[in-house]
Structure formats: structure tokens, C-alpha cells
Design an enzyme around this catalytic site. Structure first.
Site, PDB file in Angstrom:
ATOM      1  N   HIS A   1     -31.888  14.210  -4.542  1.00  0.00           N
ATOM      2  CA  HIS A   1     -30.672  13.467  -4.910  1.00  0.00           C
ATOM      3  C   HIS A   1     -29.406  14.278  -4.640  1.00  0.00           C
ATOM      4  O   HIS A   1     -28.406  14.141  -5.321  1.00  0.00           O
ATOM      5  CB  HIS A   1     -30.747  12.939  -6.339  1.00  0.00           C
ATOM      6  CG  HIS A   1     -31.011  13.960  -7.395  1.00  0.00           C
ATOM      7  ND1 HIS A   1     -32.226  14.560  -7.597  1.00  0.00           N
ATOM      8  CD2 HIS A   1     -30.201  14.478  -8.340  1.00  0.00           C
ATOM      9  CE1 HIS A   1     -32.148  15.396  -8.613  1.00  0.00           C
ATOM     10  NE2 HIS A   1     -30.934  15.373  -9.075  1.00  0.00           N
TER      11      HIS A   1
ATOM     12  N   ARG B   1     -22.253  31.784   2.084  1.00  0.00           N
ATOM     13  CA  ARG B   1     -20.933  31.408   1.565  1.00  0.00           C
ATOM     14  C   ARG B   1     -20.637  32.007   0.190  1.00  0.00           C
ATOM     15  O   ARG B   1     -19.620  31.691  -0.417  1.00  0.00           O
ATOM     16  CB  ARG B   1     -20.837  29.877   1.495  1.00  0.00           C
ATOM     17  CG  ARG B   1     -20.753  29.239   2.868  1.00  0.00           C
ATOM     18  CD  ARG B   1     -21.131  27.762   2.830  1.00  0.00           C
ATOM     19  NE  ARG B   1     -20.965  27.109   4.116  1.00  0.00           N
ATOM     20  CZ  ARG B   1     -21.748  27.289   5.175  1.00  0.00           C
ATOM     21  NH1 ARG B   1     -22.774  28.135   5.112  1.00  0.00           N
ATOM     22  NH2 ARG B   1     -21.534  26.630   6.299  1.00  0.00           N
TER      23      ARG B   1
HETATM   24  N1  INI Z   1     -27.300  20.661  -9.805  1.00  0.00           N
HETATM   25  C1  INI Z   1     -26.637  21.568  -9.040  1.00  0.00           C
HETATM   26  O1  INI Z   1     -25.612  22.110  -9.467  1.00  0.00           O
HETATM   27  N2  INI Z   1     -27.108  21.870  -7.795  1.00  0.00           N
HETATM   28  C2  INI Z   1     -28.239  21.301  -7.286  1.00  0.00           C
HETATM   29  O2  INI Z   1     -28.604  21.634  -6.119  1.00  0.00           O
HETATM   30  C3  INI Z   1     -28.946  20.384  -8.084  1.00  0.00           C
HETATM   31  N3  INI Z   1     -30.173  19.800  -7.623  1.00  0.00           N
HETATM   32  O3  INI Z   1     -30.766  20.347  -6.691  1.00  0.00           O
HETATM   33  O4  INI Z   1     -30.664  18.837  -8.161  1.00  0.00           O
HETATM   34  C4  INI Z   1     -28.442  20.058  -9.358  1.00  0.00           C
HETATM   35  N4  INI Z   1     -29.061  19.169 -10.138  1.00  0.00           N
HETATM   36  C5  INI Z   1     -28.825  19.079 -11.553  1.00  0.00           C
HETATM   37  C6  INI Z   1     -27.658  18.149 -11.899  1.00  0.00           C
HETATM   38  O5  INI Z   1     -26.415  18.747 -11.557  1.00  0.00           O
HETATM   39  C7  INI Z   1     -27.654  17.850 -13.391  1.00  0.00           C
HETATM   40  O6  INI Z   1     -27.463  19.044 -14.103  1.00  0.00           O
HETATM   41  C8  INI Z   1     -28.958  17.194 -13.866  1.00  0.00           C
HETATM   42  O7  INI Z   1     -29.257  16.072 -13.090  1.00  0.00           O
HETATM   43  C9  INI Z   1     -28.842  16.764 -15.347  1.00  0.00           C
HETATM   44  O8  INI Z   1     -27.790  15.813 -15.520  1.00  0.00           O
END
Ligand code: INI
Length: 157
Positions: free
Chosen positions: A91, A130
Site C-alpha cells: 500500500h 538519500r
Molecule cells: N509507514 C511508513 O512510514 N513507511 C512505510 O514504508 C510503510 N509501509 O511500508 O507500510 C508505513 N506503513 C505504516 C503506516 O504509515 C501506518 O503507520 C500504519 O498503516 C498504521 O496506521
């Protein structure tokens, strides 16, 4: 350009108070963005007691707390730091998109400069590049851009 009125923000600190919102997800990358941002602020003359770090679970949560901080009016600028890595999530587009849109709308609605220091990359290697290696440190770049924007906005206040 000669004879054309031009206004730019400089990189002086002048009492700017910074809120720094940090997503914990992919912390092995994000902590380096945070180090880069804080180092940049300190080297430009910011004081540690004029900054505050707020941690959230991931990039998706960054806009809401950024909005809350903006509404409190305790900060002149907010630096958002996180890392969304495509390889790590199906996602990706939703998390990256909501974070980006959310921060843009908070910045406009609350009239506060927000630095977008959230990496949105395809691979872990790109994220590492980065966050302090081959491609610089996007946390430091975000810090610089927000200093400039605070000073630019002050020029029009
Ligand atoms: N959140 C991130 O900051 N980076 C990511 O790559 C990521 N992935 O891979 O899913 C990610 N998912 C968590 C999301 O931001 C929420 O914290 C979670 O869905 C709970 O609401």
C-alpha cells in the site's frame, strides 16, 4: 535579475521554533534523516530548546499530529520526516499519497511552512542513498528549505 524586484528567504535562524515530526516506520533510515535535519538546524544557529521532536508510528500518522502542532501555534515551522519504501509495502501509494496530500493541506490551511522530508522511494538502497550517503541527506535538505520559507513568509507579513 537586474532591475526586477526579487524577494527570497535567507537562511538565518532568528528565533525560529521548530517542530520535528518523525515517523518510526523504517527507523533505520528515518533516524539518519533526523540526525541530518537537527545537525543542519544547529549549524545554522538554532538552539536545542527551540526544537521539539514528536514521534508517530508511520508516515500515515504524520499529517494529523502536524496539524495539531500547527494549531497550537508553538512552532514557526514543522519538519516532517519519514520513509515510505515501495518494496516494503503493497500500500505504498496510499501511505505516501495520504502523507503528501495531508501535509500539503495542513501547510495551506494553517498557513505554516512544513518541510517535506518524507522519502518516497522504490528500494531500501534508494532510501539509504538519500539519508546521508550518495545522494545527500533529505532531512538536512528539508531543514534548509523550511528555514528559507519561514524567512520568505516573514518578508510578506
Ligand atoms: N509507514 C511508513 O512510514 N513507511 C512505510 O514504508 C510503510 N509501509 O511500508 O507500510 C508505513 N506503513 C505504516 C503506516 O504509515 C501506518 O503507520 C500504519 O498503516 C498504521 O496506521
Amino acid at each position: 535579475m537586474k532591475h526586477i524586484q526579487t524577494t527570497e528567504g535567507d537562511l538565518t535562524i532568528n528565533g525560529i521554533r521548530f517542530g520535528i515530526v518523525v515517523g518510526r516506520f523504517n527507523s533505520f533510515v528515518v533516524e539518519h534523516l533526523l540526525e541530518g535535519a537537527v545537525d543542519c538546524l544547529l549549524r545554522h544557529g538554532a538552539k536545542k530548546d527551540e526544537m521539539e521532536i514528536v514521534r508517530v508510528p508511520g508516515a500515515f500518522e504524520i499529517p494529523l499530529i502536524t496539524q495539531r502542532l500547527a494549531r497550537q501555534k508553538r512552532f514557526d515551522a514543522i519538519i516532517a520526516l519519514g520513509a515510505v519504501i515501495r518494496g516494503g509495502t503493497p500500500h505504498f501509494d496510499y501511505v505516501a499519497g495520504e502523507c503528501t496530500k495531508g501535509l500539503a493541506s495542513v501547510s495551506l490551511a494553517e498557513d505554516i511552512p512544513i518541510a517535506f522530508g518524507v522519502l518516497t522511494v522504490d528500494t531500501i538502497e534508494q532510501a539509504i542513498e538519500r539519508s546521508g550517503t550518495k545522494a545527500g541527506n533529505k532531512g538536512a535538505e528539508a531543514a534548509l528549505s523550511v528555514i528559507e520559507m519561514v524567512n520568505l513568509l516573514r518578508a510578506f507579513s
